[in-house]
Design a protein around this motif. Structure first.
Motif, PDB file in Angstrom:
ATOM      1  N   PHE A 163      15.428  51.097  33.744  1.00  0.00           N
ATOM      2  CA  PHE A 163      16.433  52.675  33.946  1.00  0.00           C
ATOM      3  C   PHE A 163      16.853  53.158  35.261  1.00  0.00           C
ATOM      4  O   PHE A 163      17.439  54.298  35.310  1.00  0.00           O
ATOM      5  N   VAL A 164      16.222  52.911  36.681  1.00  0.00           N
ATOM      6  CA  VAL A 164      16.647  53.537  37.476  1.00  0.00           C
ATOM      7  C   VAL A 164      17.885  52.899  37.851  1.00  0.00           C
ATOM      8  O   VAL A 164      18.789  54.125  37.837  1.00  0.00           O
ATOM      9  N   LEU A 165      18.393  51.398  37.542  1.00  0.00           N
ATOM     10  CA  LEU A 165      19.896  51.454  37.792  1.00  0.00           C
ATOM     11  C   LEU A 165      20.459  52.040  36.809  1.00  0.00           C
ATOM     12  O   LEU A 165      21.595  52.287  37.072  1.00  0.00           O
ATOM     13  N   VAL A 166      20.570  51.791  36.068  1.00  0.00           N
ATOM     14  CA  VAL A 166      21.053  52.161  34.695  1.00  0.00           C
ATOM     15  C   VAL A 166      21.737  53.730  34.866  1.00  0.00           C
ATOM     16  O   VAL A 166      22.511  54.500  35.083  1.00  0.00           O
ATOM     17  N   TYR A 167      20.643  54.728  35.081  1.00  0.00           N
ATOM     18  CA  TYR A 167      20.114  56.235  35.967  1.00  0.00           C
ATOM     19  C   TYR A 167      21.753  56.100  36.918  1.00  0.00           C
ATOM     20  O   TYR A 167      22.689  56.853  36.550  1.00  0.00           O
ATOM     21  N   GLU A 168      21.334  55.247  38.312  1.00  0.00           N
ATOM     22  CA  GLU A 168      22.193  55.419  38.891  1.00  0.00           C
ATOM     23  C   GLU A 168      23.808  55.223  37.949  1.00  0.00           C
ATOM     24  O   GLU A 168      24.532  55.507  39.045  1.00  0.00           O
ATOM     25  N   MET A 169      24.145  54.008  37.156  1.00  0.00           N
ATOM     26  CA  MET A 169      25.040  53.525  36.836  1.00  0.00           C
ATOM     27  C   MET A 169      25.721  55.407  36.280  1.00  0.00           C
ATOM     28  O   MET A 169      27.144  55.651  35.735  1.00  0.00           O
ATOM     29  N   LEU A 170      24.924  55.558  35.563  1.00  0.00           N
ATOM     30  CA  LEU A 170      25.714  57.124  34.699  1.00  0.00           C
ATOM     31  C   LEU A 170      26.028  57.744  35.417  1.00  0.00           C
ATOM     32  O   LEU A 170      27.660  58.249  35.158  1.00  0.00           O
ATOM     33  N   ILE A 171      25.531  58.280  36.908  1.00  0.00           N
ATOM     34  CA  ILE A 171      26.079  58.621  37.517  1.00  0.00           C
ATOM     35  C   ILE A 171      26.983  58.875  39.008  1.00  0.00           C
ATOM     36  O   ILE A 171      28.271  59.162  38.656  1.00  0.00           O
ATOM     37  N   PHE A 172      27.485  57.369  38.454  1.00  0.00           N
ATOM     38  CA  PHE A 172      28.170  56.079  39.506  1.00  0.00           C
ATOM     39  C   PHE A 172      29.688  56.858  38.882  1.00  0.00           C
ATOM     40  O   PHE A 172      31.061  56.890  38.877  1.00  0.00           O
ATOM     41  N   PHE A 173      29.509  56.377  37.685  1.00  0.00           N
ATOM     42  CA  PHE A 173      30.767  56.422  36.691  1.00  0.00           C
ATOM     43  C   PHE A 173      31.225  57.920  35.976  1.00  0.00           C
ATOM     44  O   PHE A 173      32.130  58.602  36.711  1.00  0.00           O
ATOM     45  N   GLY A 174      30.128  58.504  36.156  1.00  0.00           N
ATOM     46  CA  GLY A 174      30.064  59.930  36.087  1.00  0.00           C
ATOM     47  C   GLY A 174      31.316  60.590  37.010  1.00  0.00           C
ATOM     48  O   GLY A 174      31.874  61.922  36.784  1.00  0.00           O
ATOM     49  N   VAL A 175      29.883  60.691  37.918  1.00  0.00           N
ATOM     50  CA  VAL A 175      31.614  61.046  39.411  1.00  0.00           C
ATOM     51  C   VAL A 175      32.968  60.459  39.102  1.00  0.00           C
ATOM     52  O   VAL A 175      33.518  61.748  39.760  1.00  0.00           O
ATOM     53  N   TRP A 176      33.022  59.288  39.096  1.00  0.00           N
ATOM     54  CA  TRP A 176      34.458  59.140  39.406  1.00  0.00           C
ATOM     55  C   TRP A 176      35.415  60.173  38.374  1.00  0.00           C
ATOM     56  O   TRP A 176      36.590  59.783  38.846  1.00  0.00           O
ATOM     57  N   THR A 177      34.461  59.695  36.965  1.00  0.00           N
ATOM     58  CA  THR A 177      35.407  60.159  36.219  1.00  0.00           C
ATOM     59  C   THR A 177      35.789  60.932  36.348  1.00  0.00           C
ATOM     60  O   THR A 177      36.917  61.832  35.923  1.00  0.00           O
ATOM     61  N   THR A 178      34.639  62.780  36.342  1.00  0.00           N
ATOM     62  CA  THR A 178      35.022  63.327  36.794  1.00  0.00           C
ATOM     63  C   THR A 178      36.499  63.824  38.301  1.00  0.00           C
ATOM     64  O   THR A 178      37.084  64.467  38.244  1.00  0.00           O
ATOM     65  N   PHE A 179      36.238  62.987  39.049  1.00  0.00           N
ATOM     66  CA  PHE A 179      36.659  63.079  39.965  1.00  0.00           C
ATOM     67  C   PHE A 179      38.750  62.868  39.678  1.00  0.00           C
ATOM     68  O   PHE A 179      39.557  63.662  40.025  1.00  0.00           O
ATOM     69  N   PHE A 180      38.575  62.102  39.102  1.00  0.00           N
ATOM     70  CA  PHE A 180      40.049  61.524  38.210  1.00  0.00           C
ATOM     71  C   PHE A 180      40.871  62.388  37.469  1.00  0.00           C
ATOM     72  O   PHE A 180      41.676  62.427  37.369  1.00  0.00           O
ATOM     73  N   ALA A 181      39.568  63.371  36.557  1.00  0.00           N
ATOM     74  CA  ALA A 181      39.644  63.698  35.796  1.00  0.00           C
ATOM     75  C   ALA A 181      40.620  64.860  35.782  1.00  0.00           C
ATOM     76  O   ALA A 181      41.620  64.852  36.069  1.00  0.00           O
ATOM     77  N   PHE A 182      39.938  65.100  37.207  1.00  0.00           N
ATOM     78  CA  PHE A 182      40.295  66.308  37.883  1.00  0.00           C
ATOM     79  C   PHE A 182      41.857  66.271  38.261  1.00  0.00           C
ATOM     80  O   PHE A 182      42.480  66.983  38.446  1.00  0.00           O
ATOM     81  N   LEU A 183      42.257  65.167  38.787  1.00  0.00           N
ATOM     82  CA  LEU A 183      42.691  64.287  39.646  1.00  0.00           C
ATOM     83  C   LEU A 183      44.318  64.859  38.402  1.00  0.00           C
ATOM     84  O   LEU A 183      45.088  65.554  38.852  1.00  0.00           O
TER      85      LEU A 183
END
Lengths: 285, 176, 470
Positions: free
Chosen positions: B102-122
């Motif tokens: 749970f802990v690790l998946v939580y971090e990976m969710l945010i990790f991918f969420g953040v990078w997708t948001t960034f590239f989507a913004f670009l």
């Protein structure tokens, strides 16, 4: 193949603790140490240094707590001979009691789950193994060991520990460790390996008393007994049974509370494989 | 075929600029739709949507996709790694331990969420383009620019509309 | 006295000019600080080379003390990194616009303290050259890291947090980088052209920008909370007395916010003084920050006290004995200094006179962070000195090598920050403009009502409301 691995081996690992844990244990090496027989001579510790290529670190580093003694003899002054009088003991050594302390090979070892790279794990022999080559030296395992029985190579000790020609005395059956890795008592795993190999070649089971650890071998009073807990005929299993000490519990329920056997810190639910037999106190006679 | 122009008017009074937009919206200049209008502004104007009309933003969908990918991929990745790494289970715990996953998946969710948001913004917000001749550095200071693409026919009407709203400067360029 | 967060009549050109001025022509004091930071780093690099070649023994680490000041400092820097981004994100979501002049440097602080913190797990590893074994990469030997180890969670959490906070900082800076681009000349213009990614401030860009920024803020709040909880599980997941504490995750998060807020105040005062940012970093904003810090200090105090209480009334003799040893043993002076600076000193923040006095705030904020550093030491060291086995009780103090590396880490942080303030705008220009813009629109409608209310608050009933601005 990994899928095959999952399908074939998983059920083995799904077994609960009451069925003997996750392994089908081949052996469960254990010890019984009779503290009443221990005279504090440190022969066990010396034998361990010789057998396991332990570095002698020198006075200064020893005083700093950076020694590498896998087996240490702890001294406690818990009892004065003149228990009834308030007179101070004549010698500081009076009333000392000794406790040989080595890795307890816990069956639910606290050091194992915290290692970030899985450098320490449990073998099907019931041993808590340390893989030197995998260790990155985060030292978390040592921090999480209530016995503080894990020793870290703070320096490249081998450079100065065995000057020529003393390097000739190194045991070729195991490695010499470099700085930055954790190490600890292995129950002389190289001897276990040799005995198992020999038994396999002769197509028989390992016999009790066929071999023993260096510390047990060197003990002049035979205070340390080593053997296979799974073999009901072994000396160590008999001692455990006699003292009514069981594996897999965090509290011993004894029929006879007079029995001296106990395991250190077993209330932490770490399930150590070493049983100690308490010293018979002078005051209790 | 008539020429098409891109006209940019700069305003320092934001209320006037909004009024000009409002006029375009209410078809004061025939043939120019509000959808042809773009705005350059030094600050963010959430209230401008009332005038410009709602224009879609697709980033949240991509973020959701990215975060879901992080969740699913994260769990499958960890689970498959653990399932084949049988040295790991120690001390009576399951092969795939959910609490630590749970802990690790939580971090990976945010990790991918953040990078997708960034590239989507670009990629979604029209970055990485030349600023063009009409770009005025005053927009990054304190003026607001209204850009309209219009045919030659509406060109003069637009310019006069902007002038009535106290536009400071009008630039234009020919396109096509 | 009537107080506003910012003077809404301030000219936008002045905002641009003031902030851009802060980015050019370093004064002599800047270069002196810069070289002091480099010298501090040189100490650390020398010490690290020595330690790398000789072995971890030079740090005075020993058998019971396998962890020490390095880990305490690691937790300290991770804690420092919490306020910037977390507060910025929370205040953004609840539309507290007073964050706008101060969030940029706070976020930069987050990123840089994370970059500092990241060094410590590496420095303290016995075989740092094998660090990558902690990462989950596919190996043909079928090796994976042990996913149940909190140290692996750390690796995941810190890499996620570092990338998220850097992206948050960078995205929030893009419009300002465009301003820099438009005002720069020569090679600096080229750099800013690349960094600003072609930002022209079109409505499409702003629309996507707003959404992106909000989404990032939404990700960052739970992330920041989880990161320090995970750092706390390095301790809470163990069985050691004084570490195995259920309340550690919230305690660490509160402590992190606390030290982060104190660091924001420190840097606030320094930037305000050094760049003459009095008009942006106003006393009113300082007051709000100080009140927030006070609230967090009280949360930390509460969590600290319940930790003691639950140990005291619990039946874990090891933990109880350790607690007594902390208060009376060789580390007692650290313990009591931590409690005094962390629980008593923050009451200075409750006094308006102190809140409005910058030098006092500077000293108070430093004391708070001192307390937080001591807190981390008190978490790591005493447990190892006085754990279960009394034969292995050993009091140990860090060697000069550890001191040099910890000292140098402050130099590294300072260096990053010094470079940052000259390369990037340390006050968000476009957001101060937004703040001013919206307040200008509001001020006429609400000024009279607002001013009379504030005036009567201050003096009690009967005061004559002073009306102006309307």
């Amino acid at each position: 193949m990994s899928l095959q691995n999952i399908l074939e081996n998983w059920s083995k690992y799904r077994r609960g603790a009451e069925e003997g844990g996750h392994h089908k244990y081949e052996h469960r090496w254990g010890m019984a140490i009779n503290l009443d027989l221990c005279i504090g001579c440190n022969a066990c510790s010396t034998a361990c240094y010789a057998e396991n290529n332990l570095a002698v670190v020198g006075k200064e580093r020893f005083a700093k707590g950076q020694a590498m003694h896998w087996l240490r003899v702890e001294r406690y002054w818990d009892e004065s001979i003149n228990t009834t009088s308030s007179v101070a003991p004549e010698y500081p050594e009076e009333g000392a009691s000794f406790l040989p302390m080595m890795c307890q090979q816990c069956n639910s070892a606290t050091c194992e789950p915290v290692c970030p790279v899985a450098a320490t794990y449990h073998t099907p022999d019931g041993l808590n193994a340390q893989v030197y080559n995998r260790c990155i030296g985060s030292r978390y395992c040592s921090n999480n060991c209530p016995f503080r029985n894990r020793y870290f190579n703070f320096y490249s000790y081998y450079e100065s520990a065995w000057p020529e020609p003393m390097n000739q005395q190194l045991n070729p059956d195991l490695s010499v460790r470099d700085k930055g890795v954790m190490e600890k008592c292995t129950f002389c795993v190289q001897r276990i390996r040799a005995a198992k190999d020999k038994a396999k070649m002769e197509d028989r089971k390992v016999q009790d008393g066929e071999f023993t650890t260096a510390c047990a071998q060197a003990c002049p009073t035979s205070a340390i007994v080593f053997g296979d807990r799974l073999d009901p005929e072994s000396k160590v299993a008999k001692l455990w049974a006699q003292q009514e000490v069981k594996l897999g519990v965090y509290k011993q329920h004894k029929q006879n509370p007079e029995k001296r056997g106990y395991r250190i810190f077993e209330e932490l639910n770490i399930d150590p494989s070493v049983m100690y037999m308490e010293r018979v106190r002078d005051s209790s006679i | 075929m008539s020429k098409r122009y891109r006209i940019k008017a700069l305003f320092s009074d934001f209320e006037e600029a909004f009024a000009a937009l409002s006029d375009i919206r209410h078809s004061k200049v025939p043939g120019v739709s509000i959808d042809d209008v773009k705005l350059n502004s030094p600050i963010e104007h959430p209230e401008i949507e009332e005038v410009l009309g709602e224009r879609p933003v697709h980033i949240p969908k991509l973020t959701l996709a990215g975060a879901t990918f992080g969740l699913v991929f994260g769990f499958l990745f960890l689970a498959s790694a653990q399932a084949t790494f049988l040295v790991q289970p120690q001390g009576g715990k399951p092969v795939i331990p959910l609490p630590s996953n749970f802990v690790l998946v939580y971090e990976m969710l945010i990790f991918f969420g953040v990078w997708t948001t960034f590239f989507a913004f670009l990629f979604m917000s029209g970055l990485f383009r030349k600023r063009g001749n009409l770009y005025s550095e005053k927009v990054s200071l304190d003026q607001i620019g209204v850009i309209v693409e219009a045919d030659e026919a509406q060109r003069d009407k637009l310019k006069s509309l902007f002038k009535t709203h106290k536009s400071l400067e009008i630039r234009e360029e020919e396109i096509q | 006295m009537i107080e506003k967060d910012i003077d809404e009549q301030i000219k936008w050109a002045k905002i641009n000019a003031d902030v851009l001025r802060s980015m050019e022509n370093p004064r002599r004091a800047y270069w002196i600080t810069f070289f002091i930071c480099i010298a501090m780093m040189a100490c650390a690099v020398t010490a690290e080379i020595y330690q790398y070649n000789t072995g971890m023994g030079v740090t005075n680490l020993n058998n019971p003390h396998m962890w020490d000041m390095y880990i305490a400092t690691f937790v300290f820097w991770i804690g420092m990194s919490h306020s910037g981004t977390l507060l910025s994100a929370i205040l953004h979501i609840i539309h507290a616009d007073w964050r706008k002049p101060i969030y940029r440097f706070a976020e930069a602080m987050t990123t840089f303290s994370l970059m500092t913190a990241g060094f410590f797990p590496m420095i303290h590893l016995g075989r740092v050259w094998n660090l990558y074994w902690v990462l989950p990469y596919v190996s043909d030997r079928g090796h994976w890291p042990n996913f149940r180890s909190p140290l692996v969670w750390d690796a995941f959490a810190i890499s996620t947090y570092l990338s998220a906070s850097m992206l948050f900082l960078f995205i929030g800076m893009i419009p300002d980088l465009a301003i820099c681009r438009d005002n720069a000349r020569g090679w600096r213009r080229k750099i800013y052209t690349v960094l600003s990614l072609g930002w022209v401030g079109s409505d499409r860009q702003w629309r996507n920008f707003r959404k992106t920024y909000l989404l990032m803020a939404c990700f960052l709040i739970p992330l920041a909370v989880s990161v320090h909880s995970i750092v706390s599980s390095d301790f809470a997941m163990s069985i050691m007395p004084g570490w195995h504490v259920t309340s550690f995750p919230p305690y660490f998060v509160a402590g992190a916010l606390y030290s982060g807020c104190a660091a924001i105040i420190t840097l606030f005062v320094m930037l305000r003084y050094y760049f003459r940012f009095e008009e942006y970093m106003t006393v009113a904003i300082m007051e709000k920050t100080a009140k927030l810090t006070f609230a967090i200090a009280m949360v930390w105090t509460y969590l600290n006290l319940i930790e003691f209480a639950s140990t005291w009334y619990g039946h874990d003799i090891y933990a109880k004995e350790l607690l007594i040893a902390k208060a009376t043993g060789p580390y007692a002076w650290i313990f009591w200094t931590m409690l005094f600076c962390g629980m008593v000193v923050p009451f200075a923040l409750a006094v308006e006179k102190f809140r409005r006095h910058m030098p006092t705030m500077f000293v108070v904020s430093l004391l708070l962070n001192l307390s937080m550093y001591f807190e981390r030491w008190m978490i790591v060291a005493p447990t190892l000195s006085m754990a279960h086995d009394p034969h292995q009780w050993y009091i140990e103090w860090p060697s000069i090598v550890q001191w040099a590396i910890v000292f140098g880490s402050f130099g590294w942080f300072g260096l990053l920050f010094l470079v940052f303030v000259k390369v990037f705008p340390s006050v968000s220009m476009y957001e101060v403009k937004e703040m001013v813009f919206h307040r200008r629109r509001l001020v006429n409608e609400n000024a009279a009502k607002e001013y009379s209310r504030r005036a009567s608050d201050r003096k009690g009933a009967g005061g004559t409301p002073e009306l102006k601005g309307a």
